[in-house]
Design a protein around this motif. Structure first.
Motif, PDB file in Angstrom:
ATOM      1  N   THR A   1     -40.279 -18.124  36.110  1.00 58.38           N
ATOM      2  CA  THR A   1     -39.436 -17.958  37.288  1.00 58.38           C
ATOM      3  C   THR A   1     -38.154 -17.206  36.954  1.00 58.38           C
ATOM      4  OG1 THR A   1     -40.285 -20.102  38.024  1.00 58.38           O
ATOM      5  CG2 THR A   1     -38.404 -19.193  39.225  1.00 58.38           C
ATOM      6  N   HIS A   2     -37.932 -16.102  37.668  1.00 61.18           N
ATOM      7  CA  HIS A   2     -36.738 -15.277  37.477  1.00 61.18           C
ATOM      8  C   HIS A   2     -35.916 -15.199  38.760  1.00 61.18           C
ATOM      9  CE1 HIS A   2     -38.765 -13.519  33.864  1.00 61.18           C
ATOM     10  NE2 HIS A   2     -37.518 -13.302  33.472  1.00 61.18           N
ATOM     11  N   THR A   3     -34.629 -14.956  38.582  1.00 64.85           N
ATOM     12  CA  THR A   3     -33.748 -14.612  39.693  1.00 64.85           C
ATOM     13  C   THR A   3     -33.676 -13.088  39.812  1.00 64.85           C
ATOM     14  OG1 THR A   3     -31.750 -14.456  38.330  1.00 64.85           O
ATOM     15  CG2 THR A   3     -32.342 -16.650  39.182  1.00 64.85           C
ATOM     16  N   SER A   4     -33.141 -12.612  40.925  1.00 60.38           N
ATOM     17  CA  SER A   4     -32.936 -11.163  41.063  1.00 60.38           C
ATOM     18  C   SER A   4     -31.904 -10.669  40.059  1.00 60.38           C
ATOM     19  CB  SER A   4     -32.491 -10.826  42.492  1.00 60.38           C
ATOM     20  OG  SER A   4     -33.576 -10.910  43.388  1.00 60.38           O
TER      21      SER A   4
ATOM     22  N   GLU B   1     -41.540 -13.626  30.055  1.00 61.17           N
ATOM     23  CA  GLU B   1     -40.335 -14.468  30.080  1.00 61.17           C
ATOM     24  C   GLU B   1     -39.041 -13.669  30.013  1.00 61.17           C
ATOM     25  OE1 GLU B   1     -43.594 -17.268  28.683  1.00 61.17           O
ATOM     26  OE2 GLU B   1     -43.077 -15.142  28.410  1.00 61.17           O
ATOM     27  N   ALA B   2     -39.089 -12.449  29.501  1.00 63.49           N
ATOM     28  CA  ALA B   2     -37.893 -11.599  29.381  1.00 63.49           C
ATOM     29  C   ALA B   2     -37.840 -10.532  30.466  1.00 63.49           C
ATOM     30  CB  ALA B   2     -37.848 -10.955  27.999  1.00 63.49           C
ATOM     31  N   ALA B   3     -38.569 -10.726  31.549  1.00 60.88           N
ATOM     32  CA  ALA B   3     -38.571  -9.780  32.674  1.00 60.88           C
ATOM     33  C   ALA B   3     -39.007  -8.396  32.238  1.00 60.88           C
ATOM     34  CB  ALA B   3     -37.204  -9.747  33.372  1.00 60.88           C
ATOM     35  N   SER B   4     -40.020  -8.345  31.423  1.00 62.36           N
ATOM     36  CA  SER B   4     -40.653  -7.121  30.936  1.00 62.36           C
ATOM     37  C   SER B   4     -39.977  -6.602  29.678  1.00 62.36           C
ATOM     38  CB  SER B   4     -40.710  -6.055  32.038  1.00 62.36           C
ATOM     39  OG  SER B   4     -41.584  -4.995  31.649  1.00 62.36           O
TER      40      SER B   4
ATOM     41  N   LEU C   1     -33.658 -13.230  30.409  1.00 63.60           N
ATOM     42  CA  LEU C   1     -34.563 -14.375  30.214  1.00 63.60           C
ATOM     43  C   LEU C   1     -34.725 -15.176  31.502  1.00 63.60           C
ATOM     44  CD1 LEU C   1     -33.702 -15.880  26.725  1.00 63.60           C
ATOM     45  CD2 LEU C   1     -35.770 -14.654  27.385  1.00 63.60           C
ATOM     46  N   ALA C   2     -35.932 -15.649  31.730  1.00 66.23           N
ATOM     47  CA  ALA C   2     -36.256 -16.412  32.935  1.00 66.23           C
ATOM     48  C   ALA C   2     -35.439 -17.695  33.014  1.00 66.23           C
ATOM     49  CB  ALA C   2     -37.749 -16.743  32.947  1.00 66.23           C
TER      50      ALA C   2
ATOM     51  N   ARG D   1     -42.468 -26.046  38.030  1.00 67.21           N
ATOM     52  CA  ARG D   1     -43.554 -26.994  38.291  1.00 67.21           C
ATOM     53  C   ARG D   1     -43.120 -27.989  39.353  1.00 67.21           C
ATOM     54  NH1 ARG D   1     -48.414 -28.430  36.572  1.00 67.21           N
ATOM     55  NH2 ARG D   1     -49.065 -30.584  36.783  1.00 67.21           N
ATOM     56  N   LYS D   2     -43.788 -27.911  40.488  1.00 63.20           N
ATOM     57  CA  LYS D   2     -43.563 -28.858  41.583  1.00 63.20           C
ATOM     58  C   LYS D   2     -42.084 -29.012  41.926  1.00 63.20           C
ATOM     59  CE  LYS D   2     -47.766 -31.541  40.597  1.00 63.20           C
ATOM     60  NZ  LYS D   2     -48.564 -30.980  41.684  1.00 63.20           N
ATOM     61  N   GLY D   3     -41.409 -27.869  42.069  1.00 61.51           N
ATOM     62  CA  GLY D   3     -40.016 -27.881  42.520  1.00 61.51           C
ATOM     63  C   GLY D   3     -38.981 -28.020  41.426  1.00 61.51           C
ATOM     64  N   LYS D   4     -39.411 -28.184  40.183  1.00 59.81           N
ATOM     65  CA  LYS D   4     -38.464 -28.362  39.088  1.00 59.81           C
ATOM     66  C   LYS D   4     -38.666 -27.277  38.027  1.00 59.81           C
ATOM     67  CE  LYS D   4     -38.025 -33.387  39.662  1.00 59.81           C
ATOM     68  NZ  LYS D   4     -38.128 -34.723  38.990  1.00 59.81           N
ATOM     69  N   LEU D   5     -37.579 -26.960  37.341  1.00 54.91           N
ATOM     70  CA  LEU D   5     -37.616 -25.952  36.287  1.00 54.91           C
ATOM     71  C   LEU D   5     -37.513 -26.608  34.919  1.00 54.91           C
ATOM     72  CD1 LEU D   5     -35.280 -23.112  37.625  1.00 54.91           C
ATOM     73  CD2 LEU D   5     -37.746 -22.974  37.278  1.00 54.91           C
ATOM     74  N   THR D   6     -38.381 -26.193  34.020  1.00 53.58           N
ATOM     75  CA  THR D   6     -38.290 -26.604  32.620  1.00 53.58           C
ATOM     76  C   THR D   6     -37.712 -25.427  31.832  1.00 53.58           C
ATOM     77  OG1 THR D   6     -40.220 -28.039  32.812  1.00 53.58           O
ATOM     78  CG2 THR D   6     -39.561 -27.363  30.581  1.00 53.58           C
ATOM     79  N   PRO D   7     -36.573 -25.609  31.158  1.00 51.29           N
ATOM     80  CA  PRO D   7     -35.984 -24.488  30.404  1.00 51.29           C
ATOM     81  C   PRO D   7     -36.946 -23.954  29.357  1.00 51.29           C
ATOM     82  CG  PRO D   7     -34.434 -26.326  30.574  1.00 51.29           C
ATOM     83  CD  PRO D   7     -35.758 -26.824  31.063  1.00 51.29           C
ATOM     84  N   LEU D   8     -36.887 -22.648  29.114  1.00 50.70           N
ATOM     85  CA  LEU D   8     -37.769 -22.067  28.106  1.00 50.70           C
ATOM     86  C   LEU D   8     -37.026 -21.715  26.826  1.00 50.70           C
ATOM     87  CD1 LEU D   8     -37.173 -18.730  28.270  1.00 50.70           C
ATOM     88  CD2 LEU D   8     -38.523 -18.975  30.331  1.00 50.70           C
ATOM     89  N   VAL D   9     -35.706 -21.979  26.793  1.00 48.37           N
ATOM     90  CA  VAL D   9     -34.924 -21.620  25.606  1.00 48.37           C
ATOM     91  C   VAL D   9     -34.434 -22.871  24.885  1.00 48.37           C
ATOM     92  CG1 VAL D   9     -34.173 -19.434  26.583  1.00 48.37           C
ATOM     93  CG2 VAL D   9     -32.756 -21.471  26.889  1.00 48.37           C
TER      94      VAL D   9
END
Length: 455
Positions: free
Chosen positions: A157-160, A276-279, A315-316, A321-329
């Motif tokens: 999941t990324h923001t603009s 994960e790094a937006a390309s 970075l994303a 998952r089901k409305g919640k974000l798990t950090p990837l860093v």
């Protein structure tokens, strides 16, 4: 909180009469595109979509898909992009995204009765465009699924803001500006395709949505993202190209191909990146030095041993998952699970940590063998898979795309100067058409499964 105008609205104000979008049917100016997106956003809103919701978009590239995505940005809705697939595969992804089936919001843009049954959002326009202003650069904008090395889908999941940081960093060395046209040649459900959309939104240039026939779609465009085999086919077929820049991905790029393109005035670039790094994370114009290029602005990269860790503004936000974000860093760094080394100030990719295997007590990287095979005439793509061996532990087997049939001894004659003998594949298989579906790169997991059925 002050509202910030979306990139679409900014260009509609600054350059309303300039061309923004080309299709096979018609072109749209920024003002026309803004009005169309507003009407579609209103229609989505009337169906109950509002800021904070997640809309799953299933389908291939189309004008409707771009409009839906832009409308979601205006509404503050997160757009989860995914490919046409089986009902079971889609249900698995929907279960990842939503707390319950009643919360699912799905738009199906593919002719498939099995999938159409779960589509509950329609594409349409209201009569008049009404102002929609829920855009924020830090809203969750996109979800792209990646299986990583495990095969289990992860909703990245990324923001603009993160996507635009990726776009601005690449476009410092890689020229793309108003008047230029980038073909949307890669699917938006892959981050490499979505990155084209954000480079367009950042630059205010033109994006072209084609019909899926590359030889026709490529006509009249200045920029494209291709794999090496696509570019080679276009050049060999003497297609009348207006290309000035091509960003290549998917596999090792032969220097001869870059030189062939240069004779037609085409700059060829390659890079290294991930979902994960937006390309793109590193990039360079192709030269005689084999590497993935320099770290682009807005990114950070470090090596611990040979392990590549990524940081920076692209970075994303996390795995959804089901409305919640798990950090990837961890401590600000994302473990790419890739291996590399510095060659001066350029990054050279060794391979995936999980693509390394031991043969006769030696560490062997599949990508090293693949790069050597890609230099063999008449091999346009190669995937190497380790298979169990009683004496050595594992031995490599290659699955290749051959432009002409080759004997094993002919291939080995080329490998003699490039690889020590224990790294030579013990067998070669021709890649079946069923594995050539992505348009970006062949799935290593699919090759392994297919090969297991052949041995």
């Amino acid at each position: 909180m002050l509202r910030e105008l979306s990139p679409l609205k900014q260009w509609a104000l600054m350059s309303p009469s300039l061309c923004a979008l080309e299709t096979s049917d018609r072109n749209y100016t920024w003002a026309e595109l803004n009005d169309l997106v507003a009407k579609v956003a209103n229609h989505l809103n009337q169906q109950g979509l509002e800021a904070g919701d997640v809309l799953t978009s299933v389908g291939k590239n189309s004008i409707e898909q771009i409009i839906i995505f832009l409308a979601c940005l205006e509404l503050g809705v997160t757009c989860a992009l995914t490919m046409p697939q089986t009902r079971a595969e889609l249900d698995n992804k929907l279960d990842t995204l939503y707390l319950s089936k009643s919360k699912q919001r799905v738009w199906i843009n593919v002719e498939c009765q099995e999938l159409s049954a779960i589509s509950n959002i329609r594409y349409g326009e209201t009569v008049e465009p009404q102002e929609v202003s829920a855009y924020q650069p830090d809203n969750l904008a996109s979800i792209v699924f990646t299986s990583g090395s495990t095969g289990t889908p992860k909703a990245v999941t990324h923001t603009s803001r993160q996507h635009l940081a990726s776009a601005s960093g690449l476009l410092e060395p890689f020229s793309y500006q108003q008047g230029d046209t980038w073909l949307l040649s890669l699917p938006m459900y892959h981050v490499s395709g979505l990155a084209i959309v954000y480079r367009w939104l950042y630059s205010g240039a033109i994006i072209k949505v084609g019909t899926g026939d590359l030889a026709t779609d490529i006509l009249g465009v200045s920029h494209a993202s291709l794999v090496a085999t696509q570019l080679k086919r276009l050049l060999d077929d003497k297609v009348c190209l207006s290309l000035s820049h091509v960003l290549l991905g998917g596999s090792h790029v032969p220097l001869a191909l870059s030189q062939q393109a240069a004779k037609q005035g085409i700059e060829t670039w390659l890079g290294y990146g991930m979902t994960e790094a937006a390309s793109t994370v590193t990039a360079k114009r192709i030269d005689e030095h084999y590497s993935a290029g320099k770290v682009l602005p807005n990114r950070e990269l470090k090596l611990e041993g040979q392990r590549i860790y990524i940081g920076g503004e692209t970075l994303a936000s996390g795995y959804y998952r089901k409305g919640k974000l798990t950090p990837l860093v961890e401590n600000g760094w994302f473990d790419s699970k890739d291996l590399g080394e510095w060659v001066s100030d350029e990054l050279k990719i060794i391979g995936r940590a999980d693509n390394q295997f031991i043969s006769g007590g030696e560490n062997v990287h599949c990508e090293e063998i693949e790069a050597a095979l890609m230099q063999v005439p008449d091999i346009s793509q190669a995937i190497v898979v380790p298979i169990a061996d009683a004496e050595f532990g594992h031995r490599p087997v290659a699955v290749c795309i051959f432009t002409h049939a080759l004997e094993k001894c002919e291939i080995e004659a080329y490998l003699q100067q490039r690889l020590v003998k224990f790294k030579w594949p013990i067998a070669y298989y021709s890649m079946p058409e069923t594995l050539l579906q992505s348009g970006i790169k062949v799935s290593r997991k699919s090759v392994k499964e297919w090969l297991a059925s052949q041995i």
